[in-house]
Design an enzyme around this catalytic site. Structure first.
Site, PDB file in Angstrom:
ATOM      1  N   CYS A   8       0.838  -1.197   0.000  1.00  8.68           N
ATOM      2  CA  CYS A   8       0.000   0.000   0.000  1.00  8.68           C
ATOM      3  C   CYS A   8       0.877   1.252   0.000  1.00  8.68           C
ATOM      4  O   CYS A   8       1.732   1.433   0.867  1.00  8.68           O
ATOM      5  CB  CYS A   8      -0.905  -0.023   1.235  1.00  8.68           C
ATOM      6  SG  CYS A   8      -1.759   1.511   1.532  1.00  8.68           S
ATOM      7  N   HIS A 104      -8.289   7.946   3.781  1.00  6.58           N
ATOM      8  CA  HIS A 104      -7.636   9.256   3.870  1.00  6.58           C
ATOM      9  C   HIS A 104      -8.699  10.330   3.720  1.00  6.58           C
ATOM     10  O   HIS A 104      -9.729  10.104   3.087  1.00  6.58           O
ATOM     11  CB  HIS A 104      -6.558   9.426   2.793  1.00  6.58           C
ATOM     12  CG  HIS A 104      -7.033   9.119   1.404  1.00  6.58           C
ATOM     13  ND1 HIS A 104      -7.154   7.820   0.941  1.00  6.58           N
ATOM     14  CD2 HIS A 104      -7.452   9.920   0.392  1.00  6.58           C
ATOM     15  CE1 HIS A 104      -7.606   7.839  -0.314  1.00  6.58           C
ATOM     16  NE2 HIS A 104      -7.809   9.103  -0.666  1.00  6.58           N
TER      17      HIS A 104
HETATM   18  P1  AMP Z   1      -8.792   9.079  -3.657  1.00  7.14           P
HETATM   19  O1  AMP Z   1      -9.227   9.183  -5.097  1.00  7.14           O
HETATM   20  O2  AMP Z   1      -9.753   9.700  -2.699  1.00  7.14           O
HETATM   21  O3  AMP Z   1      -8.404   7.670  -3.296  1.00  7.14           O
HETATM   22  O4  AMP Z   1      -7.497   9.977  -3.547  1.00  7.14           O
HETATM   23  C1  AMP Z   1      -6.204   9.498  -3.737  1.00  7.14           C
HETATM   24  C2  AMP Z   1      -5.303  10.702  -3.873  1.00  7.14           C
HETATM   25  O5  AMP Z   1      -3.977  10.292  -3.645  1.00  7.14           O
HETATM   26  C3  AMP Z   1      -5.332  11.355  -5.268  1.00  7.14           C
HETATM   27  O6  AMP Z   1      -5.742  12.717  -5.125  1.00  7.14           O
HETATM   28  C4  AMP Z   1      -3.901  11.218  -5.749  1.00  7.14           C
HETATM   29  O7  AMP Z   1      -3.471  12.345  -6.483  1.00  7.14           O
HETATM   30  C5  AMP Z   1      -3.128  11.058  -4.447  1.00  7.14           C
HETATM   31  N1  AMP Z   1      -1.871  10.324  -4.526  1.00  7.14           N
HETATM   32  C6  AMP Z   1      -1.644   9.118  -5.110  1.00  7.14           C
HETATM   33  N2  AMP Z   1      -0.365   8.750  -4.935  1.00  7.14           N
HETATM   34  C7  AMP Z   1       0.232   9.743  -4.215  1.00  7.14           C
HETATM   35  C8  AMP Z   1       1.547   9.958  -3.725  1.00  7.14           C
HETATM   36  N3  AMP Z   1       2.527   9.080  -3.934  1.00  7.14           N
HETATM   37  N4  AMP Z   1       1.800  11.081  -3.030  1.00  7.14           N
HETATM   38  C9  AMP Z   1       0.819  11.980  -2.823  1.00  7.14           C
HETATM   39  N5  AMP Z   1      -0.443  11.842  -3.255  1.00  7.14           N
HETATM   40  C10 AMP Z   1      -0.729  10.736  -3.950  1.00  7.14           C
HETATM   41 ZN    ZN Z   2      -2.114   1.163   3.752  1.00 12.35          ZN
END
Ligand code: AMP
Ligand code: ZN
Length: 118
Positions: A8, A104
């Site tokens: 993850c 999150h």
């Molecule tokens: P969700 O669609 O609510 O699951 O949001 C996931 C969020 O995680 C998205 O806004 C992505 O841009 C962000 N995300 C994915 N990978 C990373 C990462 N390595 N660092 C920071 N944000 C990330």
């Molecule tokens: Zn996790």
């Protein structure tokens, strides 16, 4: 870490296996900037404990979610968007637009946000 969390990406960030600058950290929570910001301020508030989504929440994790919301508010204050307002978003599952399977909260602000979301 458990079986679900070994690959993850948010567990890796929370457990310092990836070099991501943190906006906030305490014993239960980390927060860091979204890699693809949707607004001038876009911070993700993430528990260190791996929970896949809001569907994993129980009475036992209610305090943790409360702490995540208070953390988001504190970060909004630190970023100077506290008075004008901001949005907290918790996407759940496919229809909810959840892309990362580790719970999150998005803190989004710094501009006027449209409502309702798409
Ligand atoms: P969700 O669609 O609510 O699951 O949001 C996931 C969020 O995680 C998205 O806004 C992505 O841009 C962000 N995300 C994915 N990978 C990373 C990462 N390595 N660092 C920071 N944000 C990330
Ligand atoms: Zn996790």
């Amino acid at each position: 870490m458990n079986e679900n969390s070994t690959k993850c990406i948010f567990c890796k960030i929370a457990h310092k296996e990836m070099d991501v600058p943190l906006e906030f950290e305490d014993e239960q929570i980390v927060a860091f900037n979204d890699i693809k910001p949707a607004a001038p301020a876009h911070v993700l508030i993430v528990p260190k404990k791996h929970l896949s989504s809001a569907n994993d929440l129980t009475g036992e994790t209610a305090l943790l979610v409360g702490r995540m919301i208070v953390t988001a508010k504190d970060i909004a204050r630190k970023k100077g968007i506290y008075k004008k307002g901001y949005r907290l978003v918790l996407n759940c599952g496919e229809d909810g637009g959840q892309a990362v399977g580790h719970i999150h909260i998005h803190l989004i602000g710094g501009r006027k946000l449209a409502w309702p979301p798409g």
